[in-house]
Design a protein around this motif. Structure first.
Motif, PDB file in Angstrom:
ATOM      1  N   ALA A  33      -0.011  11.340  -9.026  1.00 20.73           N
ATOM      2  CA  ALA A  33      -0.290  11.049  -7.607  1.00 20.73           C
ATOM      3  C   ALA A  33      -0.971  12.240  -6.947  1.00 20.73           C
ATOM      4  N   SER A  34      -0.514  13.439  -7.254  1.00 19.06           N
ATOM      5  CA  SER A  34      -1.106  14.644  -6.680  1.00 19.06           C
ATOM      6  C   SER A  34      -2.570  14.776  -7.104  1.00 19.06           C
ATOM      7  N   MET A  35      -2.841  14.550  -8.380  1.00 16.69           N
ATOM      8  CA  MET A  35      -4.208  14.632  -8.880  1.00 16.69           C
ATOM      9  C   MET A  35      -5.090  13.575  -8.223  1.00 16.69           C
ATOM     10  N   LEU A  36      -4.584  12.336  -8.152  1.00 11.01           N
ATOM     11  CA  LEU A  36      -5.378  11.260  -7.549  1.00 11.01           C
ATOM     12  C   LEU A  36      -5.600  11.477  -6.049  1.00 11.01           C
ATOM     13  N   ALA A  37      -4.620  12.033  -5.361  1.00 10.94           N
ATOM     14  CA  ALA A  37      -4.761  12.295  -3.919  1.00 10.94           C
ATOM     15  C   ALA A  37      -5.906  13.267  -3.657  1.00 10.94           C
ATOM     16  N   GLY A  38      -6.140  14.181  -4.585  1.00 17.11           N
ATOM     17  CA  GLY A  38      -7.264  15.103  -4.440  1.00 17.11           C
ATOM     18  C   GLY A  38      -8.611  14.421  -4.554  1.00 17.11           C
TER      19      GLY A  38
END
Length: 65
Positions: A33-38
Motif C-alpha cells: 500500500a505504501s509503495m502504491l500510494a507513492g
C-alpha cells in the motif's frame, strides 16, 4: 471510476498475482500500500490498503499488516 483508479486496480491485481504465485507465503500489504500510494497519490494509503484486503480475500491469499 477515473483512469487513475483503473491503473491502480490493474496494479493491485498485478500485486495479487504475485502473492498468488507465492502462496502460502504471506505478503505485507502495508508495504505494498505504501509503495502504491507513492504512485497513485489520488488515493490515500489506507484506501489502497483496504482495496488490497478486498482483492486478497477474494483470491484467498495470505497477508501480514
Amino acid at each position: 471510476m477515473s483512469n487513475d483508479d483503473d491503473l491502480l486496480m490493474r496494479e493491485i491485481n498485478a500485486q495479487a498475482d504475485i502473492a498468488e504465485r507465492a502462496k502460502p507465503t504471506n505478503q505485507n500489504i502495508s508495504a505494498i500500500a505504501s509503495m502504491l500510494a507513492g504512485h497513485f497519490p489520488h488515493r490515500s494509503e489506507d484506501d489502497i490498503k483496504e482495496q488490497l484486503r478486498v482483492v486478497w480475500r477474494s483470491r484467498d491469499l495470505f497477508w501480514d499488516e
